[in-house]
Design an enzyme around this catalytic site. Structure first.
Site: not given
Length: 444
Positions: A197, A295
């Site tokens: 991220e 994810e």
């Protein structure tokens, strides 16, 4: 031709219920709902899996050994479990660790103190037991959430910040030391992502990279160093974040041929949006590169017994796969009753929830929904063409290496739907209960 049907439904109580063989009519039907076309072939699929976080491993260590073994088997056993073949690890701490931690001592710029000793307590035993349960090796992807605090502009692992330019090579070397340390423990690492991220400043372990910074880090530091360390066979994956701006990110990086030569593909998360078409945009522009889901989880804590959570999993799995996705990895395989442990209180749900006080194990709807894909779509299966004539049903279809065809169909509506499946001039009919997921297996 034999057509087998396996079904899970919210209101019947059935979970992976074997409905037996369905009668097949030897003629095509004009008003089919789903028509399969095995002649149309798309991407090969790596498989399904989940993340070996410290939180998951710690939680499983709190229950009796026999119960722990049952949970591991329920995921990784190829006969009785979900048949998981992929895994993900965090390179030192993430939010689903018991605390911030690294593998080196403070200001060790030469990484002489590097050691993954901490992982011997919880994470490594879990991975090794998962491999035993599967009966063969797993394809493992590893991701960093943050460099050590002293390598960063904000001098802490949490709350974003950036990697200081003077530590680009040091940090790149860190990945290689992790890979080699894991492999010395008998756990091969298939690939790494550059950064979990990179567009988010999180209150937990996080680090920001612009697209240009990520591109240049791979091009000038990580890629060349992996080669020099003899690890050029390991895959490097960029982005590892949400679909919403995945195309723009991938385009900036992959258009640079010097960076792209080191990169296997793009990693995706499901938060923020369900713009599945962005995966096809990346594939269309860079067809030689790959797409993997790295994810996804249900945020905001545990939702025991919820059914919509499983439907979210299936909707996302189907949406991504129908847009060229090649592998799918869930987030925590197991969490405790609170949805942790998580060192900053970012509690989430997981397909398996363990009450560490009572030892009770709960299998959420997401466990069954994932299983309708992972139990039957085997590694190296190839997605095949299908035509779906229905407003509310969703589907995905594959052909396994043994020739069997698998179609997974979800009905997330409030009504039972009549269903007809057509393939190579033959037709079968079935009912799909409200809020159900059904796997059809066709064998010659």
């Amino acid at each position: 031709m034999e057509l087998k049907m396996i079904q899970s439904a919210k209101n019947t109580g059935e979970r992976f219920a074997d409905k037996g063989n369905i009668s097949v009519i030897d003629e095509p039907v004009q008003d089919f709902v789903l028509k399969l076309d095995p002649e149309k072939r798309y991407q090969s699929f790596m498989g399904f899996g989940g993340a070996f976080t410290e939180a998951a491993a710690y939680t499983l260590a709190q229950i009796p050994r026999e119960e722990r073994a049952k949970v591991i088997n329920s995921y990784f056993n190829q006969e009785t479990g979900l048949g998981y073949s992929l895994g993900r690890t965090h390179i030192h701490s993430c939010d689903f660790a018991l605390e911030n931690y690294t593998y080196v001592e403070e200001n060790d710029t030469e990484l002489k103190t590097f050691s993954i000793e901490r992982e011997n307590k919880y994470v490594l035993p879990l991975i090794k037991d998962a491999v035993k349960a599967r009966g063969e090796g797993l394809t493992i992807l590893s991701s960093p959430w943050s460099p050590p605090a002293w390598m960063k502009t904000n001098n802490e692992m949490n709350n974003g910040g950036k990697l200081k330019p003077e530590f680009y090579d040091t940090w790149a070397l860190y990945y290689t030391k992790y890979i080699k340390a894991m492999e010395s423990e008998g756990i091969p690492i298939w690939g790494i992502t550059v950064q979990n991220e990179p567009e988010a400043t999180q209150v937990w372990d996080s680090c920001r990279y612009s697209a240009e910074e990520e591109r240049d880090f791979v091009k000038k530091h990580l890629g060349p160093l992996m080669e020099r360390e003899g690890l050029d066979d390991k895959k490097i994956i960029i982005w590892d974040h949400n679909r919403d701006i995945a195309y723009e990110r991938a385009k900036t990086i992959l258009e640079d041929s010097e960076a792209a030569k080191y990169i296997w593909g793009t990693g995706l998360h499901w938060y923020v949006s369900e713009e599945f078409e962005n995966l096809s945009r990346i594939h269309d522009d860079f067809p030689e590169k790959h797409l993997i889901f790295t994810e996804g989880c249900i945020e905001g804590g545990v939702q025991l017994g919820a059914w919509h959570t499983g439907e979210r999993y299936a909707r996302n799995i189907m949406g991504d796969i129908n847009n060229w996705l090649e592998g799918w990895i869930d987030w925590n395989i197991v969490l405790n009753a609170q949805g942790g442990p998580n060192h900053v209180g970012n509690y989430c749900d997981a397909p398996v929830i363990v009450d560490t006080k009572t030892g009770e194990v709960h299998y959420n709807s997401s466990f069954y929904y994932i299983g309708h894909f992972s139990k039957y779509i085997k590694p190296n299966a190839v997605r095949i063409g299908h035509e779906l004539n229905h407003e509310s049903l969703k589907a995905v279809s594959f052909q396994n290496e043994d020739g069997s065809i698998v179609a997974v169909v979800m009905n997330d509506a409030d009504t039972t739907e009549s269903f007809s499946l057509s393939v190579v001039g033959k037709t079968a009919k079935a009912d799909l209960p409200d809020h159900s997921i059904t796997t059809f297996i066709i064998e010659n």
